[in-house]
Design a protein around this motif. Structure first.
Motif: not given
Ligand SMILES: [Mg+2]
Ligand SMILES: Nc1ncnc2c1ncn2[C@@H]1O[C@H](COP(=O)(O)OP(=O)(O)OP(=O)(O)O)[C@@H](O)[C@H]1O
Lengths: 262, 263
Positions: B63, B175-176
């Motif tokens: 991240s 991000d995911e």
């Molecule tokens: Mg993360």
């Protein structure tokens, strides 16, 4: 019984119980009439105060004038507080420098009970509209400011990031993100401010202005007219409640962020 | 091979030039007095139109890397370049789909999707038509007037995807994005994503925990190693699309990525 009717019944329960208690206390002679006049007597006094022709009695027909005078003072003071409190609160909530700059000043002023301003206001502004407006603005400012500040601090950083990556400039972000995101807190502050405005209105009007709902209450005390005092109190309660509803309604009408997050 | 050499190598073995170039990136977090180096001399490159998956253990700095590319964080050292321009702050050429719900709760689905277009001086009709088009693209045609809080997690991520695709970013950072969805919804979203981005040659840097997800969508998978704070492994996913999750070669790829994560 439908859900609506049920809710209405529940919300009316306490006012009706109070009324009943009042009946019992005054009709039963438990409390003498000069301390607590009977509901009937207050109703007559109120009816005369609101609808009576001028000259019928000392307070007959004065309501419209008093209401207009008080309403103008409340709205003026409240608006002043909102116009100063919201931008300043939002600034202090977002900019650490501004917060540091005003923290002691605002915190110190808030520590002073509003009533302490009364003597000073009377010296500065004399007896009249300006003293009352000053007191109302002074008192309403703090909840409005504080809630705007908290609201601004609580805006999720991710919304500003989302705004920045979608190409919204910082200036536009104030109106597109900061204001709507802080709206629930701003509304809370405004409602608290509106409530306190009525309290300080009465305080301001107790100082000897000729008209206004607070003035009537004070005047009636000197003439020993407890029924008119009660009429004044009940009217202020009702009008204060209406003002709160109108405020919320107006905000919901003007801002979709208020409509959708309340 | 050092990581900066690898960055160059990846640019050269492909047909098109790198659009995102990261070189010598360092980043540290200072927390309660002690500082922790999260990224250490990290270099990577993403080619135009490429879908790169970044995997790595929790807390390895995925991240953080994405936030630096997005411009939300400034790296301690090193540089990121998008199409040759140094990245210094957030901009609409790099849009993020966050893992958490980042929609504006006071705006309807339609307004959320159109939010990024407010700066454009487009006529109303054109704006509405464009928003409508993206609403349909993500399959939310009937939900235009809904508020985000009335949507499921999967639907929210569809809106999040539409509101960044409408801006036509040079690179999409994810991000995911499907991490919070159940297996069924996740597969649907992966298919939707591929359907939307393959035809428009959208460049994507996609962070995920999920090895299967990486093999389904990626052209290339990178491993971010928590020990060294840099890219340690790289794999070209050479499988034909659409990819068959039951294929032996698919499983082989997954096994390899699992192996990376275990070491
Ligand atoms: Mg993360
Ligand atoms: N704001 C911060 N302050 C201090 N440390 C931070 C901060 N943000 C992240 N870290 C630390 O940096 C490291 C990397 O964080 P990051 O969020 O990039 O990991 P990640 O790979 O995305 O993990 P996950 O897969 O769980 O999302 C973690 O050890 C985390 O504790």
């Amino acid at each position: 019984m439908g859900g609506r009717a049920k809710n209405l019944a529940v919300s009316l329960l306490l006012p009706l119980a109070t009324l009943l208690l009042w009946f019992v206390l005054s009709a039963g002679g438990l409390v003498p009439g000069y301390l607590l006049p009977s509901p009937g007597k207050v109703l007559v006094a109120g009816q005369q105060y609101i609808f009576g022709a001028t000259g019928e009695g000392p307070y007959a027909g004065r309501f419209a004038g008093d209401l207009a005078a008080s309403l103008a003072r409340v709205l003026l003071g409240f608006s002043l507080a909102a116009v100063l409190g919201i931008p300043l609160g939002l600034c202090a909530g977002r900019l650490a420098l501004v917060n540091r700059l005003v923290a002691h000043a605002v915190g110190g002023l808030r520590a002073v009970p509003g009533i302490c301003w009364l003597p000073l206001a009377m010296i500065w502004f004399g007896i009249g509209v300006r003293t009352t407006v000053f007191l109302v603005a002074m008192a309403a400012f703090f909840p409005i400011y504080q809630n705007a500040l908290t609201g601004a601090q609580l805006v999720a950083p991710i919304w500003f990031q989302a705004g920045a990556m979608l190409g919204i400039s910082r200036l536009k972000g104030i109106f597109a993100i900061l204001l709507p995101a802080a709206m629930p807190n701003i509304i809370t502050g405004l409602r608290l401010g509106m409530g306190i405005s009525w309290a300080y209105l009465v305080l301001g009007e107790l100082t000897g202005v000729p008209d206004g709902l607070g003035a009537v209450i004070m005047d009636a005390r000197m003439l020993g007219q407890t029924d008119i005092i009660l009429v004044g109190i009940i009217l202020i309660a009702i009008i204060g409640r209406i003002c709160d509803r109108l405020l919320v309604g107006a905000l919901r009408l003007c801002f979709k962020s208020a409509r959708r997050q309340l | 091979m050092t990581s900066s050499e690898r960055a160059v190598a990846t640019t050269e073995n492909g047909m098109s030039r790198a659009i995102l170039e990261i070189s010598g990136l360092h980043h540290r977090f200072v927390h309660n007095g002690d500082s922790r180096l999260v990224l250490h001399d990290l270099s990577l490159a993403v080619r135009r139109g490429e879908l790169v998956c970044l995997i790595g253990r929790s807390g390895c700095g995925k991240s953080t890397l994405l936030k630096i590319v997005a411009g939300f964080l400034t790296p301690a050292a090193g540089e990121c370049r998008l199409d040759g321009h140094l990245i210094s702050r957030p901009g609409p050429d790099r849009c993020v789909v966050f893992q958490e719900d980042a929609l504006f709760p006071w705006l309807t689905v339609r307004e959320n999707i159109g939010f990024g277009l407010t700066g454009r001086q487009w006529p109303r009709v054109k704006l509405d038509r464009e928003v409508e088009r993206f609403l349909d693209l993500v399959g939310l045609g009937e939900y235009g007037e809904h508020l985000p809080r009335t949507l499921s997690g999967g639907m929210k991520q569809r809106v999040a995807l539409a509101r960044v695709l409408i801006r036509e970013p040079q690179i999409l950072l994810m991000d995911e994005p499907f991490g919070a969805l159940d297996a069924q919804a996740r597969e649907e979203m992966q298919e939707l994503l591929l359907r939307l981005v393959r035809q428009r040659q959208q460049t994507i840097l996609f962070v995920t925990h999920d090895v299967q997800e990486a093999v389904v969508i990626a052209d290339r998978v990178l491993l971010l190693d928590p020990g060294s704070g840099a890219i340690r492994e790289e794999m070209q996913v050479g499988l034909d699309r659409p990819r068959d999750r039951n294929d032996v070669r698919f499983h082989a790829c997954c096994a390899r990525l699992h192996q990376w994560l275990r070491v």
